[in-house]
Design an enzyme around this catalytic site. Structure first.
Site: not given
Length: 363
Positions: A102, A104, A129, A132
């Site tokens: 992801h 992040e 999300c 994360c």
């Protein structure tokens, strides 16, 4: 300048574009902006830090590898000293989606690998999300880290993750991005292996004294051009691990004890974050041009958001401008407690890496 930056750069305000272009054009640009560069860019664009990070998001998102979702996410992590670190999502065709990175995670891991000790905030082009948010809760910044999104007021992680569960609930003292050195060395029995034949011209690295522990199987004379995994069910040894399509087999199957690739993987393992399983691990990848990128395991209190060491290394490789399909050699160094081997092999083989090794950590 890497071609991926050309289109988003052209959309920036002229003053910011003029100041940023020479930085991106430097061959040494690695996806990080120093505090000094950040101050200069803010001045050139007439922006505060929030405005600059939002303006830079399209460049971070341009680093995404999203062949499955075709959905590019960019993130910029803000270090306590003023440095900015790019991050972007990464997907790998042919392997489970659980191996996805992801944006992040990418930006945070990037900052961690560059030696950043703490983050003040992170700017993302889409709402983080749950995966994360939980990953960020592992940081030594805790729920105080600020999250910045386009069109929204900045808010803390506590706002986005109320009633959070994390390492502090488990009395974990060492948090992600704290500086650590676990002091591991390589297991002594794997420093000087003998090379012995195994079925059909394969060679197997075993520890001296004829033990059955196998670190790497090399298809030195195999007729198949592709690397593949060997399981115990198809091997005469109980712990065979991976076949690689090497043309020749050296005494160490291409990996000596003082090999920089191995040493960087060991260093990464010693700096990894695994307070729950103690399964510290590191990966080092070498490209065709000789560059080496190392990554560390980042474990999470919720387990599933943990970032494997291979993905950690791939983040650094990608954000620096390297090509994941250009990996020629790889080594995983880990404790026996919890092995990353199968997932590491699967992803590297999907990327076309032809030489993969494993070493275990001593005390």
């Amino acid at each position: 300048m890497h071609a991926r930056f050309e289109t988003p750069l052209a959309t920036l305000e002229p003053g910011l574009r003029a100041a940023l272009a020479p930085i991106l054009a430097e061959p040494s640009f690695n996806g990080m902006l120093s505090a000094r560069q950040v101050m200069a860019l803010m001045k050139a664009g007439g922006l505060d830090e929030d405005g600059l990070c939002l303006a830079l998001l399209p460049l971070a998102a341009a680093c995404a590898l999203a062949p499955v979702s075709h959905f590019n996410v960019g993130a910029i992590a803000r270090g306590i000293g003023g440095n900015l670190y790019f991050g972007a999502n990464m997907e790998f065709p042919g392997v489970p989606l659980s191996q996805t990175v992801h944006a992040e995670q990418s930006a945070i891991n990037h900052a961690w690998l560059r030696g950043e000790q703490r983050l003040r905030g992170i700017t993302v082009n889409y709402t983080p999300c749950g995966h994360c948010r939980q990953f960020m809760n592992e940081l030594n910044s805790g729920v105080d880290i600020m999250i910045h999104l386009p069109g929204r007021a900045p808010a803390t992680l506590a706002h986005y993750l109320p009633d959070a569960f994390g390492p502090r609930d488990l009395s974990i003292q060492s948090l992600l991005m704290d500086r650590v050195n676990h002091g591991y060395s390589l297991a002594k029995e794997l420093l000087s292996p003998d090379t012995t034949p195994l079925r059909g011209g394969l060679s197997v690295e075993t520890a001296q004294g004829g033990t059955s522990k196998v670190s790497c199987v090399t298809a030195a004379h195999s007729s198949t051009p592709e690397a593949s995994c060997v399981t115990a069910a198809h091997s005469s040894t109980p712990e065979a691990s991976c076949v690689t399509a090497a043309k020749t087999a050296s005494p160490m199957n291409g990996l000596s004890a003082d090999d920089p690739l191995l040493q960087q993987a060991l260093q990464a393992a010693n700096q990894s974050h695994a307070p729950y399983s103690r399964a510290h691990s590191g990966v080092a990848l070498q490209l065709a041009d000789g560059r080496i990128f190392a990554g560390r395991y980042a474990e999470n209190a919720a387990f599933n958001p943990s970032l494997p060491p291979l993905q950690s290394a791939l983040i650094l490789l990608n954000i620096t401008g390297g090509d994941c399909r250009d990996i020629r050699r790889a080594v995983l160094v880990e404790r026996e407690a919890l092995s990353q081997w199968d997932a590491t092999c699967a992803t590297l083989l999907a990327l076309g890496c032809g030489e993969i090794h494993r070493r275990t950590l001593g005390g």
